[in-house]
Design a protein around this motif. Structure first.
Motif, PDB file in Angstrom:
ATOM      1  N   ASP A  19       0.829  -1.209   0.000  1.00 13.72           N
ATOM      2  CA  ASP A  19       0.000   0.000   0.000  1.00 13.72           C
ATOM      3  C   ASP A  19       0.865   1.262   0.000  1.00 13.72           C
ATOM      4  OD1 ASP A  19      -2.236  -1.620   0.013  1.00 13.72           O
ATOM      5  OD2 ASP A  19      -2.651  -1.345   2.168  1.00 13.72           O
ATOM      6  N   GLY A  20       1.964   1.237   0.746  1.00 16.80           N
ATOM      7  CA  GLY A  20       2.879   2.385   0.779  1.00 16.80           C
ATOM      8  C   GLY A  20       3.524   2.637  -0.572  1.00 16.80           C
ATOM      9  N   VAL A  21       3.931   1.571  -1.254  1.00 13.69           N
ATOM     10  CA  VAL A  21       4.520   1.702  -2.578  1.00 13.69           C
ATOM     11  C   VAL A  21       3.463   2.223  -3.554  1.00 13.69           C
ATOM     12  CG1 VAL A  21       5.536   0.428  -4.511  1.00 13.69           C
ATOM     13  CG2 VAL A  21       6.301  -0.032  -2.186  1.00 13.69           C
ATOM     14  N   ALA A  22       2.240   1.740  -3.445  1.00 11.98           N
ATOM     15  CA  ALA A  22       1.157   2.199  -4.326  1.00 11.98           C
ATOM     16  C   ALA A  22       0.910   3.695  -4.142  1.00 11.98           C
ATOM     17  CB  ALA A  22      -0.116   1.401  -4.055  1.00 11.98           C
ATOM     18  N   GLU A  23       0.988   4.172  -2.920  1.00 11.69           N
ATOM     19  CA  GLU A  23       0.799   5.608  -2.676  1.00 11.69           C
ATOM     20  C   GLU A  23       1.919   6.426  -3.332  1.00 11.69           C
ATOM     21  OE1 GLU A  23      -1.835   7.315  -1.433  1.00 11.69           O
ATOM     22  OE2 GLU A  23      -2.721   5.320  -1.549  1.00 11.69           O
ATOM     23  N   LYS A  24       3.149   5.940  -3.246  1.00 16.54           N
ATOM     24  CA  LYS A  24       4.261   6.616  -3.920  1.00 16.54           C
ATOM     25  C   LYS A  24       4.047   6.603  -5.427  1.00 16.54           C
ATOM     26  CE  LYS A  24       8.357   6.415  -1.078  1.00 16.54           C
ATOM     27  NZ  LYS A  24       9.712   5.908  -1.003  1.00 16.54           N
ATOM     28  N   ALA A  25       3.561   5.485  -5.952  1.00 21.50           N
ATOM     29  CA  ALA A  25       3.322   5.374  -7.392  1.00 21.50           C
ATOM     30  C   ALA A  25       2.296   6.408  -7.850  1.00 21.50           C
ATOM     31  CB  ALA A  25       2.853   3.967  -7.746  1.00 21.50           C
ATOM     32  N   LYS A  26       1.317   6.697  -7.022  1.00 21.12           N
ATOM     33  CA  LYS A  26       0.272   7.663  -7.390  1.00 21.12           C
ATOM     34  C   LYS A  26       0.803   9.081  -7.519  1.00 21.12           C
ATOM     35  CE  LYS A  26      -3.381   4.856  -5.428  1.00 21.12           C
ATOM     36  NZ  LYS A  26      -4.317   4.666  -4.321  1.00 21.12           N
TER      37      LYS A  26
END
Length: 138
Positions: A19-26
């Protein structure tokens, strides 16, 4: 019982990390690995490398003009990729199909594993796709 609890904790931690990586990706941030030819990474962002961008532009121009991979590679006369090896036909295919060159950032585009088994790279419904997140080279 302790084993089940440990597995649940492990899965919860893993999901938080994802989830943390997904937030950075956004935010269009670079998430590791080797950036595509034509870009450098500065402070987590894609920045055009002018020398390499010229190579990428030459590849796209020649391909659009109808030249084959062999002719394009001859014209580039030993241009090298990010790992220091000469570009080859597979490199050209990767460059020509990479949406980052038109400014599109994608992350998690394909599922490669489901429940620990190879899934064949099927499309992922949780893909992050941002138009205009990267300065385009093409």
């Amino acid at each position: 019982m302790e084993l089940v609890s440990a597995n649940i904790k492990l899965l919860t931690t893993r999901q938080k990390s994802i989830d943390g990586v997904a937030e950075k990706a956004k935010t269009g941030q670079f998430l590791g690995g080797i950036p595509p030819v034509g870009y450098d990474i500065i402070n987590g962002k894609y920045v055009i490398n002018p020398y390499e961008a010229h190579i990428v532009q030459t590849i796209f121009r020649m391909y659009a003009d109808g030249y084959g991979y062999g002719t394009i590679l001859d014209e580039l006369s030993g241009a090298k990729g990010k790992r220091g090896k000469p570009l080859g036909k597979n490199s050209l295919n990767s460059i020509l199909t990479n949406e980052r060159y038109i400014g599109v950032y994608t992350w998690n585009k394909r599922k490669v594993k489901m429940l620990g088994k190879w899934a064949g790279g099927i499309p992922n419904e949780n893909v992050v796709r941002l138009d205009h997140a990267i300065e385009p080279i093409i």
